[in-house]
Design an enzyme around this catalytic site. Structure first.
Site, short mmCIF file in Angstrom:
data_model
loop_
_atom_site.label_atom_id
_atom_site.label_comp_id
_atom_site.label_asym_id
_atom_site.label_seq_id
_atom_site.Cartn_x
_atom_site.Cartn_y
_atom_site.Cartn_z
CE LYS A 1 -7.51 -6.11 9.38
NZ LYS A 1 -6.55 -4.99 9.52
CG ASN A 2 -4.61 -5.83 6.29
OD1 ASN A 2 -5.47 -5.15 6.85
ND2 ASN A 2 -3.69 -6.50 6.94
NE ARG B 1 -0.75 2.91 12.78
CZ ARG B 1 -0.14 2.71 11.62
NH1 ARG B 1 -0.52 1.72 10.87
NH2 ARG B 1 0.81 3.52 11.21
CB CYS C 1 -1.79 0.29 17.38
SG CYS C 1 -0.71 -0.91 16.61
NE ARG D 1 1.57 -0.56 12.70
CZ ARG D 1 0.39 -1.16 12.60
NH1 ARG D 1 -0.28 -1.42 13.68
NH2 ARG D 1 -0.13 -1.46 11.42
N PRO D 2 5.26 4.47 12.94
CG PRO D 2 7.56 4.62 12.66
CD PRO D 2 6.49 3.80 13.31
CB VAL D 3 3.32 7.64 8.55
CG1 VAL D 3 2.23 6.67 8.98
CG2 VAL D 3 3.20 8.99 9.26
CG ASP E 1 -0.71 -9.31 10.06
OD1 ASP E 1 -1.21 -8.74 9.08
OD2 ASP E 1 -0.04 -8.72 10.93
CB ILE F 1 7.16 -7.11 11.10
CG1 ILE F 1 7.57 -8.23 10.14
CG2 ILE F 1 6.41 -5.99 10.39
CD1 ILE F 1 8.47 -7.79 9.00
NE ARG G 1 -9.35 -2.36 14.63
CZ ARG G 1 -8.45 -1.40 14.77
NH1 ARG G 1 -8.03 -1.07 15.98
NH2 ARG G 1 -7.96 -0.77 13.74
C1 EPZ Z 1 0.26 -3.46 7.26
O1 EPZ Z 1 0.52 -2.49 8.26
C2 EPZ Z 1 -0.95 -4.25 7.74
N1 EPZ Z 1 -2.10 -3.35 7.86
C3 EPZ Z 1 -0.62 -4.92 9.08
O2 EPZ Z 1 -1.75 -5.71 9.44
C4 EPZ Z 1 0.58 -5.84 8.89
O3 EPZ Z 1 0.92 -6.41 10.12
C5 EPZ Z 1 1.77 -5.01 8.35
O4 EPZ Z 1 1.38 -4.36 7.12
C6 EPZ Z 1 2.99 -5.86 8.07
O5 EPZ Z 1 2.68 -6.84 7.16
C7 EPZ Z 1 -2.76 -2.99 6.73
O6 EPZ Z 1 -2.42 -3.37 5.62
C8 EPZ Z 1 -3.95 -2.09 6.92
P1 EPZ Z 1 4.34 -1.58 7.61
P2 EPZ Z 1 1.55 -1.28 7.95
O7 EPZ Z 1 4.29 -0.17 7.18
O8 EPZ Z 1 1.53 -0.92 6.51
C9 EPZ Z 1 7.87 0.33 10.19
C10 EPZ Z 1 -3.44 -6.54 10.84
O9 EPZ Z 1 -3.43 -7.22 11.86
N2 EPZ Z 1 7.57 1.57 9.45
O10 EPZ Z 1 4.67 -2.63 6.60
O11 EPZ Z 1 1.30 -0.21 8.95
C11 EPZ Z 1 6.73 -0.02 11.15
O12 EPZ Z 1 6.91 0.65 12.37
C12 EPZ Z 1 -2.44 -5.41 10.67
O13 EPZ Z 1 -4.24 -6.69 9.89
C13 EPZ Z 1 8.33 2.71 9.69
O14 EPZ Z 1 9.26 2.70 10.51
O15 EPZ Z 1 2.95 -1.98 8.28
C14 EPZ Z 1 6.85 -1.51 11.29
O16 EPZ Z 1 7.83 -1.80 12.27
C15 EPZ Z 1 -1.54 -5.29 11.87
N3 EPZ Z 1 8.04 3.85 9.01
C16 EPZ Z 1 7.36 -1.96 9.93
O17 EPZ Z 1 7.89 -0.78 9.28
C17 EPZ Z 1 7.01 3.90 8.09
O18 EPZ Z 1 6.80 4.97 7.48
C18 EPZ Z 1 6.28 -2.58 9.03
O19 EPZ Z 1 5.31 -1.63 8.89
C19 EPZ Z 1 6.24 2.74 7.87
C20 EPZ Z 1 6.54 1.58 8.54
#
Ligand code: EPZ
Length: 417
Positions: free
Chosen positions: A22-23, A93, A117, A122-124, A305, A327, A397
């Protein structure tokens, strides 16, 4: 609201086939915004999240046709719209992944702010700071993030955290930028590598794939191409735990152990033997389940995950285990639900302590998110009596036809809508 109803205690056996990741699928689908032409993608999992992404790409002007199960043809005859609307981003998202390729191709994007969520805010911000490094102007109005640039100029980007979709978004913005982009502290998840391999097949110049330093030399043009998505390593890990719970009587097809080295190391420490015979993988408990001390980390560390699913296995260990969740700030949502099934789990700050118990007993529980839901299904299959899982749509999902695949193994599970 869908429910899964599971009568536990059945003997499961047979084979289960792993679907596409999926990812990896979600960013790979958005990459088709980067070049006009016709793409055929295979091993695409049939999931709600993939449907939402397809709806969004159609909204942006792409023509997408399902040729057969798991095979899609995407035709990009030009981007008609650069706005990702609230209802689609709210539904998933990861829709935010269109921002990078929209910048890479149209140098403009307007994406509804992705909310948080169940597992965290989940900030960006790391995505946006990286775009600004590339010369993109970011403004916010009415709950939308606007991104625009006259030209994207290659730059050195230092990620404070190896964000998975942040790395993917920035790579897709950089592939056609002027000059060279370096992304330091890049995410090394195999799904990021799969996207980079697709982009290079389209004519991008990305090196350092699967390392924490990606170098992208911008090119003027990319070409459409065909591609097959890698297997889903979180499905593989989930089914390895399932196989262990049923003493290796469940064989996993299309699994790749190289995608889960740390996970395999940890569960072998717990006394699980993972075997590969031909194209099948199975797992069984050697004598008993040993307690573990695990911390989730960015790849190649233990994947967050698979944290809820490991917790189910550790419920049956002989002694106390701990899992530290590093995480996400709220990813122990499965704990109160597992405790309702008779588990003995306590949480202090970001560490859960799991005391082994003899058995679990079915009752009514609620899935709060995708992987917590997967943990409840595993628990329901081994618990005595009946487990009813509310809000089971979370599971759909991320796991294609989970009820059908488990029924094929002899599970007494049914979906009630
Ligand atoms: C990806 O999410 C996956 N989703 C998630 O899978 C997975 O749990 C996660 O990576 C960690 O491996 C997809 O690939 C679609 P991150 P992502 O940005 O990219 C913080 C599932 O079940 N952060 O690596 O959103 C954030 O808050 C899902 O399939 C910031 O602070 O995760 C988190 O604490 C759930 N600012 C940490 O980093 C940002 O701009 C990791 O987030 C981005 C992230």
């Amino acid at each position: 609201m869908a429910k899964f109803i599971i009568k536990g205690g059945k003997k499961l056996s047979g084979e289960i086939e792993v679907k596409g990741a999926k990812n990896a699928t979600l960013p790979i689908l958005t990459a088709t915004l980067l070049a006009s032409g016709v793409y055929t993608f295979s091993n695409i999992p049939e999931l709600k999240d993939v449907e939402v992404m397809i709806d969004l790409l159609r909204h942006l002007g792409l023509v997408i046709k399902k040729l057969a199960p798991h095979t899609y043809r995407i035709t990009n005859q030009g981007i008609k719209n650069i706005e990702a609307p609230y209802e689609l981003v709210k539904a998933m998202r990861a829709s935010f992944l269109v921002m990078g390729p929209l910048l890479g191709s149209a140098k403009k994007a307007r994406v509804s702010m992705p909310g948080g969520c169940a597992i965290g805010a989940r900030p960006v911000n790391f995505h946006l700071n990286g775009f600004e490094n590339l010369g993109v102007k970011i403004t916010v109005d009415h709950g939308f993030i606007n991104a625009e640039a006259k030209e994207l100029i290659g730059a050195e980007i230092n990620l404070p955290f190896p964000t998975v979709t942040g790395t993917e978004n920035l790579v897709m913005a950089a592939v056609k930028a002027k000059g060279r982009t370096i992304i330091n502290n890049a995410a090394r998840e195999p799904e990021v590598g799969d996207l980079c391999n697709l982009l290079n097949k389209m004519g991008a110049k990305i090196s350092g794939i699967n390392t924490d330093k990606l170098e992208i030399n911008g090119v003027d043009k990319l070409q459409a191409c065909d591609y097959e998505v890698i297997p889903d390593r979180i499905e593989i890990g989930t089914f390895i735990i399932l196989s262990a719970l049923f003493q290796g009587k469940i064989l996993i097809k299309n699994a790749r152990l190289d995608l889960l080295v740390d996970f395999i190391k940890k569960i072998e420490k717990a006394g699980i033997i993972v075997e590969k015979t031909g194209e099948y993988i199975s797992a069984k408990i050697f004598k008993k389940i040993n307690p573990l001390k695990v911390a989730t980390e960015p790849y190649p560390g233990f994947p967050t995950d698979l944290q809820p699913q490991l917790m189910v296995l550790l419920n049956l260990a002989n002694g106390d285990s701990t899992i530290e969740e590093n995480i996400f700030e709220n990813r122990f949502r499965q704990v109160p639900e597992l405790n309702r099934l008779g588990a003995k789990i306590t949480i202090f700050e970001k560490t859960a302590t799991i005391t082994g118990v003899e058995k679990l007993t079915g009752t009514e529980v609620t899935a709060t998110d995708l992987r917590a839901g997967a943990a409840l299904v595993l628990a329901g299959l081994i618990a005595e009596n009946t487990t009813t899982i509310n809000e089971a749509e979370h599971l759909e999902r991320g796991y294609e036809d989970l009820v059908g695949r488990l029924q094929a193994l002899g599970a007494d599970i049914k979906k009630q809508t």
